[in-house]
Design a protein around this motif. Structure first.
Motif, PDB file in Angstrom:
ATOM      1  N   ALA A  30     -34.927  71.319 -41.135  1.00  0.00           N
ATOM      2  CA  ALA A  30     -34.856  72.400 -42.131  1.00  0.00           C
ATOM      3  C   ALA A  30     -35.669  73.591 -41.617  1.00  0.00           C
ATOM      4  N   SER A  31     -36.949  73.378 -41.373  1.00  0.00           N
ATOM      5  CA  SER A  31     -37.830  74.446 -40.882  1.00  0.00           C
ATOM      6  C   SER A  31     -38.924  73.785 -40.048  1.00  0.00           C
ATOM      7  N   THR A  32     -39.128  74.249 -38.835  1.00  0.00           N
ATOM      8  CA  THR A  32     -40.179  73.637 -38.007  1.00  0.00           C
ATOM      9  C   THR A  32     -41.557  73.854 -38.632  1.00  0.00           C
ATOM     10  N   ASN A  33     -41.728  74.937 -39.432  1.00  0.00           N
ATOM     11  CA  ASN A  33     -43.035  75.122 -40.086  1.00  0.00           C
ATOM     12  C   ASN A  33     -43.304  73.985 -41.072  1.00  0.00           C
ATOM     13  N   ASP A  34     -42.266  73.581 -41.818  1.00  0.00           N
ATOM     14  CA  ASP A  34     -42.455  72.487 -42.779  1.00  0.00           C
ATOM     15  C   ASP A  34     -42.726  71.176 -42.046  1.00  0.00           C
ATOM     16  N   SER A  54     -31.855  73.831 -33.848  1.00  0.00           N
ATOM     17  CA  SER A  54     -31.379  74.699 -34.937  1.00  0.00           C
ATOM     18  C   SER A  54     -32.102  74.346 -36.231  1.00  0.00           C
ATOM     19  N   GLN A  55     -32.144  75.305 -37.158  1.00  0.00           N
ATOM     20  CA  GLN A  55     -32.788  75.089 -38.460  1.00  0.00           C
ATOM     21  C   GLN A  55     -31.768  75.327 -39.561  1.00  0.00           C
ATOM     22  N   SER A  56     -31.812  74.472 -40.587  1.00  0.00           N
ATOM     23  CA  SER A  56     -30.901  74.674 -41.716  1.00  0.00           C
ATOM     24  C   SER A  56     -31.544  75.550 -42.790  1.00  0.00           C
ATOM     25  N   ALA A  57     -32.867  75.704 -42.760  1.00  0.00           N
ATOM     26  CA  ALA A  57     -33.554  76.539 -43.757  1.00  0.00           C
ATOM     27  C   ALA A  57     -34.720  77.262 -43.084  1.00  0.00           C
ATOM     28  N   GLY A  58     -34.433  77.924 -41.951  1.00  0.00           N
ATOM     29  CA  GLY A  58     -35.475  78.675 -41.240  1.00  0.00           C
ATOM     30  C   GLY A  58     -35.979  79.807 -42.130  1.00  0.00           C
ATOM     31  N   ARG A  59     -37.302  79.990 -42.173  1.00  0.00           N
ATOM     32  CA  ARG A  59     -37.907  80.972 -43.076  1.00  0.00           C
ATOM     33  C   ARG A  59     -38.574  82.093 -42.314  1.00  0.00           C
ATOM     34  N   GLY A  60     -38.461  83.304 -42.868  1.00  0.00           N
ATOM     35  CA  GLY A  60     -39.216  84.433 -42.345  1.00  0.00           C
ATOM     36  C   GLY A  60     -40.261  84.859 -43.355  1.00  0.00           C
ATOM     37  N   ARG A  61     -40.906  86.001 -43.094  1.00  0.00           N
ATOM     38  CA  ARG A  61     -41.883  86.531 -44.057  1.00  0.00           C
ATOM     39  C   ARG A  61     -41.172  87.010 -45.300  1.00  0.00           C
ATOM     40  N   MET A  62     -41.916  87.117 -46.387  1.00  0.00           N
ATOM     41  CA  MET A  62     -41.444  87.709 -47.637  1.00  0.00           C
ATOM     42  C   MET A  62     -40.173  87.034 -48.163  1.00  0.00           C
ATOM     43  N   SER A  65     -34.718  84.594 -44.918  1.00  0.00           N
ATOM     44  CA  SER A  65     -34.335  83.453 -44.092  1.00  0.00           C
ATOM     45  C   SER A  65     -34.352  83.903 -42.626  1.00  0.00           C
ATOM     46  N   TRP A  66     -34.455  82.933 -41.728  1.00  0.00           N
ATOM     47  CA  TRP A  66     -34.469  83.245 -40.292  1.00  0.00           C
ATOM     48  C   TRP A  66     -33.206  82.668 -39.677  1.00  0.00           C
ATOM     49  N   TYR A  67     -32.414  83.531 -39.056  1.00  0.00           N
ATOM     50  CA  TYR A  67     -31.140  83.158 -38.443  1.00  0.00           C
ATOM     51  C   TYR A  67     -31.419  82.152 -37.320  1.00  0.00           C
ATOM     52  N   PRO A 116     -47.015  93.419 -38.953  1.00  0.00           N
ATOM     53  CA  PRO A 116     -47.974  92.458 -38.432  1.00  0.00           C
ATOM     54  C   PRO A 116     -47.351  91.366 -37.559  1.00  0.00           C
ATOM     55  N   ASN A 117     -46.015  91.201 -37.594  1.00  0.00           N
ATOM     56  CA  ASN A 117     -45.507  89.948 -37.012  1.00  0.00           C
ATOM     57  C   ASN A 117     -44.241  90.083 -36.186  1.00  0.00           C
ATOM     58  N   ASP A 118     -43.853  91.292 -35.824  1.00  0.00           N
ATOM     59  CA  ASP A 118     -42.607  91.443 -35.062  1.00  0.00           C
ATOM     60  C   ASP A 118     -42.899  91.701 -33.592  1.00  0.00           C
ATOM     61  N   ARG A 129     -35.800  96.945 -30.700  1.00  0.00           N
ATOM     62  CA  ARG A 129     -35.082  95.888 -31.426  1.00  0.00           C
ATOM     63  C   ARG A 129     -35.946  94.637 -31.461  1.00  0.00           C
ATOM     64  N   LYS A 130     -35.851  93.928 -32.582  1.00  0.00           N
ATOM     65  CA  LYS A 130     -36.690  92.729 -32.757  1.00  0.00           C
ATOM     66  C   LYS A 130     -36.152  91.575 -31.934  1.00  0.00           C
ATOM     67  N   VAL A 131     -37.031  90.940 -31.176  1.00  0.00           N
ATOM     68  CA  VAL A 131     -36.636  89.772 -30.378  1.00  0.00           C
ATOM     69  C   VAL A 131     -37.319  88.503 -30.887  1.00  0.00           C
ATOM     70  N   ALA A 132     -38.429  88.650 -31.620  1.00  0.00           N
ATOM     71  CA  ALA A 132     -39.143  87.472 -32.127  1.00  0.00           C
ATOM     72  C   ALA A 132     -39.907  87.826 -33.397  1.00  0.00           C
ATOM     73  N   GLY A 133     -40.106  86.806 -34.237  1.00  0.00           N
ATOM     74  CA  GLY A 133     -40.916  86.964 -35.454  1.00  0.00           C
ATOM     75  C   GLY A 133     -41.850  85.772 -35.588  1.00  0.00           C
ATOM     76  N   ILE A 134     -42.961  86.000 -36.274  1.00  0.00           N
ATOM     77  CA  ILE A 134     -44.011  84.970 -36.379  1.00  0.00           C
ATOM     78  C   ILE A 134     -44.355  84.754 -37.845  1.00  0.00           C
ATOM     79  N   GLY A 151     -45.435  79.542 -36.781  1.00  0.00           N
ATOM     80  CA  GLY A 151     -44.027  79.375 -36.405  1.00  0.00           C
ATOM     81  C   GLY A 151     -43.520  80.607 -35.687  1.00  0.00           C
ATOM     82  N   VAL A 152     -42.731  80.370 -34.658  1.00  0.00           N
ATOM     83  CA  VAL A 152     -42.173  81.485 -33.883  1.00  0.00           C
ATOM     84  C   VAL A 152     -40.672  81.292 -33.744  1.00  0.00           C
ATOM     85  N   GLY A 153     -39.915  82.328 -34.057  1.00  0.00           N
ATOM     86  CA  GLY A 153     -38.484  82.369 -33.762  1.00  0.00           C
ATOM     87  C   GLY A 153     -38.291  83.400 -32.662  1.00  0.00           C
ATOM     88  N   LEU A 154     -37.726  82.980 -31.534  1.00  0.00           N
ATOM     89  CA  LEU A 154     -37.571  83.886 -30.381  1.00  0.00           C
ATOM     90  C   LEU A 154     -36.108  83.836 -29.938  1.00  0.00           C
TER      91      LEU A 154
HETATM   92  C1  BTN Z   1     -40.397  86.865 -39.584  1.00  0.00           C
HETATM   93  O1  BTN Z   1     -40.130  87.675 -38.688  1.00  0.00           O
HETATM   94  O2  BTN Z   1     -40.239  87.148 -40.790  1.00  0.00           O
HETATM   95  C2  BTN Z   1     -40.980  85.529 -39.205  1.00  0.00           C
HETATM   96  C3  BTN Z   1     -39.920  84.616 -38.660  1.00  0.00           C
HETATM   97  C4  BTN Z   1     -40.445  83.248 -38.268  1.00  0.00           C
HETATM   98  C5  BTN Z   1     -39.316  82.306 -37.880  1.00  0.00           C
HETATM   99  C6  BTN Z   1     -39.817  81.022 -37.294  1.00  0.00           C
HETATM  100  S1  BTN Z   1     -38.524  80.047 -36.595  1.00  0.00           S
HETATM  101  C7  BTN Z   1     -39.614  78.711 -36.396  1.00  0.00           C
HETATM  102  C8  BTN Z   1     -40.478  78.666 -37.656  1.00  0.00           C
HETATM  103  N1  BTN Z   1     -39.812  77.922 -38.693  1.00  0.00           N
HETATM  104  C9  BTN Z   1     -39.481  78.683 -39.731  1.00  0.00           C
HETATM  105  O3  BTN Z   1     -38.897  78.295 -40.767  1.00  0.00           O
HETATM  106  N2  BTN Z   1     -39.888  79.947 -39.531  1.00  0.00           N
HETATM  107  C10 BTN Z   1     -40.549  80.083 -38.243  1.00  0.00           C
END
Ligand code: BTN
Length: 266
Positions: A30-34, A54-62, A65-67, A116-118, A129-134, A151-154
């Motif tokens: 679902a999410s590597t952070n979880d 792959s993640q089925s519920a990847g999360r970003g800030r605020m 969702s994270w693609y 703070p996180n791009d 252009r954004k290549v990663a988020g934290i 958590g990092v999505g790159l």
């Molecule tokens: C953002 O730019 O808003 C932060 C994105 C963080 C995405 C990563 S992907 C791995 C880890 N697992 C998640 O659900 N989120 C972070």
């Protein structure tokens, strides 16, 4: 290129002493952070890395969702057990951004950190252009930190993005014109992070701010949406980051604002 990353291929590519030496690479979650937070609660060691295809519920800030499509990118989370007080943890996002930027610089790319996180890449026309988020998440009791998950999505080998991201996102493959081995890219990030994190453990938030400053390219003009703030919008020049990780923004009347949480817009 045969890009089927595993914990073993990560181990072979790593040069760290402890960071990422324990890892798991899942087909899907679902999410590597979880998942990493669960592992941490169950006693996982400092530096455990949980990565997935792959993640089925990847999360970003605020709440975004994270693609996270399969077979293309890096989605990973790191368990950390810092000895610094809880108030110093938010700037860890800046520190990890700097580690990603150092690794991308090592690939010959021009990264830029957006508070703070791009992590962004700048093209020949100066377009970013954004290549990663934290995404940094912490469990603490008062000022004592129990665990931190970063958590990092790159975006590594993805060539297509959904319409809402197409204009704003890029990948390493799009910029370099060749596919990359994801385990090697992850090893590069962890190699860059280990010494920065050890500096953070010694010096605290100041180390994170210094690492961020290397890549931030400030001063720079932005509009800032600061949820719950008054006013809700600010416009001005970002001057730098305070010792606690807050952004300093000078508005057009010369007043300096401290933005603790928010989002920057061009
Ligand atoms: C953002 O730019 O808003 C932060 C994105 C963080 C995405 C990563 S992907 C791995 C880890 N697992 C998640 O659900 N989120 C972070």
């Amino acid at each position: 290129m045969n890009d089927h990353p595993t914990a073993a291929s990560l181990g072979e590519a790593l040069h760290t002493r402890w960071l990422g030496r324990a890892s798991e690479w899942l087909a899907v979650c679902a999410s590597t952070n979880d998942r990493a937070a669960e592992r941490a609660r169950a006693g996982a060691p400092d530096g455990l890395v949980v990565a997935t295809d792959s993640q089925s519920a990847g999360r970003g800030r605020m709440g975004r969702s994270w693609y996270s499509p399969p077979g293309e990118n890096l989605y990973f989370s790191i368990v950390l057990r810092p000895t610094r007080p809880a108030a110093e943890i938010p700037p860890l996002t800046l520190l990890v951004g700097a580690a990603v930027a150092n690794a991308l610089r090592g690939l010959g790319l021009p990264p830029r950190l957006k508070w703070p996180n791009d992590v962004q890449l700048v093209d020949a026309a100066g377009r970013r252009r954004k290549v990663a988020g934290i995404l940094t998440e912490m469990a603490s009791a008062g000022d004592r930190v129990q665990q931190v998950v970063v958590g990092v999505g790159l975006n590594v080998n993805g060539l297509e993005f959904p319409p809402d991201l197409a204009d704003r996102a890029t990948s390493l493959r799009r910029e370099l014109g060749r596919p990359l081995d994801r385990a090697a890219v992850l090893a590069g990030v962890l190699d860059a992070l280990e010494p920065l994190y050890e500096d953070f453990e010694r010096r605290g938030a100041a180390a994170a701010v210094a690492a961020f400053d290397d890549h931030a390219g400030l001063p720079d003009r932005w509009r800032v949406s600061a949820p719950g703030g008054s006013p809700g919008w600010l416009e001005g020049t970002a001057l730098g980051v305070d010792a606690d990780g807050a952004l300093r923004l000078r508005d057009d009347h010369g007043t300096i604002h401290r933005v603790i949480s928010g989002e920057l817009h061009p």
